[in-house]
Design a protein around this motif. Sequence first.
Motif, PDB file in Angstrom:
ATOM      1  N   ILE A 142       6.874   3.016   2.273  1.00 28.19           N
ATOM      2  CA  ILE A 142       6.219   2.074   3.185  1.00 28.19           C
ATOM      3  C   ILE A 142       5.093   1.370   2.437  1.00 28.19           C
ATOM      4  CG2 ILE A 142       4.891   3.996   4.180  1.00 28.19           C
ATOM      5  CD1 ILE A 142       5.760   0.869   6.179  1.00 28.19           C
ATOM      6  N   TYR A 143       5.118   0.045   2.515  1.00 24.45           N
ATOM      7  CA  TYR A 143       4.089  -0.815   1.920  1.00 24.45           C
ATOM      8  C   TYR A 143       3.416  -1.551   3.075  1.00 24.45           C
ATOM      9  CZ  TYR A 143       6.881   0.213  -2.150  1.00 24.45           C
ATOM     10  OH  TYR A 143       7.571   0.885  -3.133  1.00 24.45           O
ATOM     11  N   PRO A 144       2.231  -1.094   3.516  1.00 29.23           N
ATOM     12  CA  PRO A 144       1.623  -1.670   4.715  1.00 29.23           C
ATOM     13  C   PRO A 144       1.081  -3.088   4.537  1.00 29.23           C
ATOM     14  CG  PRO A 144       0.167  -0.031   3.753  1.00 29.23           C
ATOM     15  CD  PRO A 144       1.446   0.018   2.972  1.00 29.23           C
ATOM     16  N   LYS A 145       0.822  -3.492   3.294  1.00 27.15           N
ATOM     17  CA  LYS A 145       0.259  -4.835   3.083  1.00 27.15           C
ATOM     18  C   LYS A 145       0.725  -5.379   1.739  1.00 27.15           C
ATOM     19  CE  LYS A 145      -4.187  -7.221   2.819  1.00 27.15           C
ATOM     20  NZ  LYS A 145      -5.647  -6.998   2.827  1.00 27.15           N
ATOM     21  N   ILE A 146       1.626  -6.346   1.810  1.00 21.22           N
ATOM     22  CA  ILE A 146       2.111  -7.037   0.621  1.00 21.22           C
ATOM     23  C   ILE A 146       1.639  -8.475   0.727  1.00 21.22           C
ATOM     24  CG2 ILE A 146       4.145  -7.795  -0.668  1.00 21.22           C
ATOM     25  CD1 ILE A 146       5.617  -5.378   0.660  1.00 21.22           C
ATOM     26  N   THR A 147       1.073  -8.978  -0.344  1.00 16.48           N
ATOM     27  CA  THR A 147       0.616 -10.362  -0.362  1.00 16.48           C
ATOM     28  C   THR A 147       1.569 -11.160  -1.237  1.00 16.48           C
ATOM     29  OG1 THR A 147      -1.673  -9.655  -0.096  1.00 16.48           O
ATOM     30  CG2 THR A 147      -1.311 -11.893  -0.907  1.00 16.48           C
ATOM     31  N   LYS A 148       2.026 -12.287  -0.695  1.00 11.42           N
ATOM     32  CA  LYS A 148       3.006 -13.127  -1.385  1.00 11.42           C
ATOM     33  C   LYS A 148       2.510 -14.562  -1.358  1.00 11.42           C
ATOM     34  CE  LYS A 148       7.980 -13.776  -1.278  1.00 11.42           C
ATOM     35  NZ  LYS A 148       9.191 -13.296  -0.599  1.00 11.42           N
ATOM     36  N   ALA A 149       2.603 -15.236  -2.502  1.00 14.80           N
ATOM     37  CA  ALA A 149       2.205 -16.638  -2.576  1.00 14.80           C
ATOM     38  C   ALA A 149       3.063 -17.340  -3.607  1.00 14.80           C
ATOM     39  CB  ALA A 149       0.725 -16.757  -2.957  1.00 14.80           C
ATOM     40  N   GLY A 150       3.264 -18.618  -3.389  1.00 11.51           N
ATOM     41  CA  GLY A 150       4.031 -19.362  -4.377  1.00 11.51           C
ATOM     42  C   GLY A 150       4.149 -20.829  -4.057  1.00 11.51           C
ATOM     43  N   LEU A 151       4.356 -21.568  -5.096  1.00 13.79           N
ATOM     44  CA  LEU A 151       4.678 -22.982  -5.012  1.00 13.79           C
ATOM     45  C   LEU A 151       5.626 -23.217  -6.183  1.00 13.79           C
ATOM     46  CD1 LEU A 151       4.206 -25.658  -3.585  1.00 13.79           C
ATOM     47  CD2 LEU A 151       2.378 -26.118  -5.200  1.00 13.79           C
ATOM     48  N   VAL A 152       6.902 -23.182  -5.929  1.00 10.09           N
ATOM     49  CA  VAL A 152       7.987 -23.186  -6.896  1.00 10.09           C
ATOM     50  C   VAL A 152       8.017 -21.845  -7.647  1.00 10.09           C
ATOM     51  CG1 VAL A 152       9.117 -24.332  -8.827  1.00 10.09           C
ATOM     52  CG2 VAL A 152       7.901 -25.696  -7.116  1.00 10.09           C
ATOM     53  N   ILE A 153       6.934 -21.464  -8.328  1.00 14.65           N
ATOM     54  CA  ILE A 153       6.813 -20.151  -8.947  1.00 14.65           C
ATOM     55  C   ILE A 153       5.960 -19.303  -8.020  1.00 14.65           C
ATOM     56  CG2 ILE A 153       5.900 -18.867 -10.909  1.00 14.65           C
ATOM     57  CD1 ILE A 153       6.345 -21.386 -12.592  1.00 14.65           C
ATOM     58  N   GLY A 154       6.409 -18.085  -7.758  1.00 17.48           N
ATOM     59  CA  GLY A 154       5.665 -17.249  -6.826  1.00 17.48           C
ATOM     60  C   GLY A 154       5.593 -15.809  -7.273  1.00 17.48           C
ATOM     61  N   GLY A 155       4.795 -15.061  -6.557  1.00 18.47           N
ATOM     62  CA  GLY A 155       4.656 -13.642  -6.847  1.00 18.47           C
ATOM     63  C   GLY A 155       4.218 -12.900  -5.610  1.00 18.47           C
ATOM     64  N   ALA A 156       4.458 -11.601  -5.626  1.00 20.37           N
ATOM     65  CA  ALA A 156       4.045 -10.748  -4.516  1.00 20.37           C
ATOM     66  C   ALA A 156       3.661  -9.395  -5.083  1.00 20.37           C
ATOM     67  CB  ALA A 156       5.178 -10.586  -3.506  1.00 20.37           C
ATOM     68  N   GLY A 157       2.783  -8.716  -4.378  1.00 18.99           N
ATOM     69  CA  GLY A 157       2.387  -7.377  -4.808  1.00 18.99           C
ATOM     70  C   GLY A 157       1.805  -6.589  -3.665  1.00 18.99           C
ATOM     71  N   GLY A 158       1.963  -5.283  -3.751  1.00 15.28           N
ATOM     72  CA  GLY A 158       1.400  -4.396  -2.746  1.00 15.28           C
ATOM     73  C   GLY A 158       1.501  -2.958  -3.198  1.00 15.28           C
ATOM     74  N   LYS A 159       0.800  -2.100  -2.496  1.00  8.85           N
ATOM     75  CA  LYS A 159       0.782  -0.681  -2.814  1.00  8.85           C
ATOM     76  C   LYS A 159       1.233   0.092  -1.588  1.00  8.85           C
ATOM     77  CE  LYS A 159      -2.259   2.840  -4.779  1.00  8.85           C
ATOM     78  NZ  LYS A 159      -1.407   3.284  -5.845  1.00  8.85           N
ATOM     79  N   GLY A 160       1.986   1.155  -1.811  1.00 11.29           N
ATOM     80  CA  GLY A 160       2.483   1.931  -0.690  1.00 11.29           C
ATOM     81  C   GLY A 160       2.636   3.393  -1.039  1.00 11.29           C
ATOM     82  N   LEU A 161       3.253   4.109  -0.109  1.00 13.10           N
ATOM     83  CA  LEU A 161       3.493   5.540  -0.262  1.00 13.10           C
ATOM     84  C   LEU A 161       4.979   5.828  -0.122  1.00 13.10           C
ATOM     85  CD1 LEU A 161       0.567   6.986   1.869  1.00 13.10           C
ATOM     86  CD2 LEU A 161       0.724   6.860  -0.627  1.00 13.10           C
ATOM     87  N   VAL A 162       5.418   6.880  -0.814  1.00 10.24           N
ATOM     88  CA  VAL A 162       6.812   7.291  -0.759  1.00 10.24           C
ATOM     89  C   VAL A 162       6.869   8.670  -0.105  1.00 10.24           C
ATOM     90  CG1 VAL A 162       8.899   7.749  -2.085  1.00 10.24           C
ATOM     91  CG2 VAL A 162       7.275   6.007  -2.889  1.00 10.24           C
ATOM     92  N   TYR A 163       7.739   8.782   0.874  1.00  9.24           N
ATOM     93  CA  TYR A 163       7.925  10.033   1.617  1.00  9.24           C
ATOM     94  C   TYR A 163       9.321  10.582   1.328  1.00  9.24           C
ATOM     95  CZ  TYR A 163       3.867   8.835   4.515  1.00  9.24           C
ATOM     96  OH  TYR A 163       2.603   8.545   4.964  1.00  9.24           O
ATOM     97  N   LYS A 164       9.395  11.891   1.183  1.00 11.06           N
ATOM     98  CA  LYS A 164      10.674  12.594   1.129  1.00 11.06           C
ATOM     99  C   LYS A 164      10.595  13.590   2.275  1.00 11.06           C
ATOM    100  CE  LYS A 164      13.438  15.556  -1.864  1.00 11.06           C
ATOM    101  NZ  LYS A 164      13.432  16.242  -3.172  1.00 11.06           N
ATOM    102  N   GLY A 165      11.450  13.395   3.260  1.00 12.24           N
ATOM    103  CA  GLY A 165      11.294  14.157   4.493  1.00 12.24           C
ATOM    104  C   GLY A 165      10.014  13.675   5.161  1.00 12.24           C
ATOM    105  N   LYS A 166       9.134  14.587   5.470  1.00 10.59           N
ATOM    106  CA  LYS A 166       7.865  14.212   6.107  1.00 10.59           C
ATOM    107  C   LYS A 166       6.682  14.339   5.152  1.00 10.59           C
ATOM    108  CE  LYS A 166       9.345  15.715  10.726  1.00 10.59           C
ATOM    109  NZ  LYS A 166      10.162  14.610  10.995  1.00 10.59           N
ATOM    110  N   GLN A 167       6.965  14.586   3.862  1.00 14.73           N
ATOM    111  CA  GLN A 167       5.916  14.797   2.868  1.00 14.73           C
ATOM    112  C   GLN A 167       5.739  13.581   1.964  1.00 14.73           C
ATOM    113  OE1 GLN A 167       4.013  17.589   2.630  1.00 14.73           O
ATOM    114  NE2 GLN A 167       5.054  18.400   4.421  1.00 14.73           N
ATOM    115  N   ILE A 168       4.486  13.251   1.677  1.00 14.05           N
ATOM    116  CA  ILE A 168       4.199  12.207   0.695  1.00 14.05           C
ATOM    117  C   ILE A 168       4.465  12.811  -0.683  1.00 14.05           C
ATOM    118  CG2 ILE A 168       2.412  10.768  -0.350  1.00 14.05           C
ATOM    119  CD1 ILE A 168       0.999  10.804   2.396  1.00 14.05           C
TER     120      ILE A 168
END
Length: 183
Positions: A65-91
């Motif tokens: 889950i990535y709660p906040k990804i920021t994306k911007a572009g004008l012909v060339i673009g990029g996006a980035g964000g930080k999240g957590l990975v869960y296996k079952g119910k554990q981070i």
Amino acid sequence: MNTNYLKKTSFLLLLMGFAFSFSSNAQIAGWNVDLEKDSNEKLAEMIQKVGKLQSFKDKAYGYAIYPKITKAGLVIGGAGGKGLVYKGKQIVASSKLGQASFGLQAGGQQYAEVIFFENQEAFDRFKSGKLKFNAQASATAITEGASADFSYQDGVAVFTMVAGGLMAEASVGGQHFSFDPVQ
């Protein structure tokens, strides 16, 4: 309108978009003590809008889950964000999402993304850095009261929910992920 003016304006907008994208990514690139809270709240909000996501969460081998990804572009673009990975119910890891794109696009937006892994094979592809979406890949956009038939493709199901902004492009193609195990 003057062509030179349009070129300068386009270049300025591109620079502003990249500056916004990179500054937002820099703010979330370090460990954030609120990341778990933000991730849980955003996933709960997504599930509230589309109840069927609860079934994905309950049955998935794992998810990112990535709660906040920021994306911007004008012909060339990029996006980035930080999240957590869960296996079952554990981070089990933190993760960074990065995306570069080229083509018909203009604007900027922030959105959340959740990737459900149907089985260990799909999870292991993500964990090893081999999960990359091709240029045609797209996510299911979450909207209030949406009722569509969702399914896994190649062991993954991707859902996004826009938080704000306007972007004339909506794909997940070209996304790359890191997997940094929790110590």
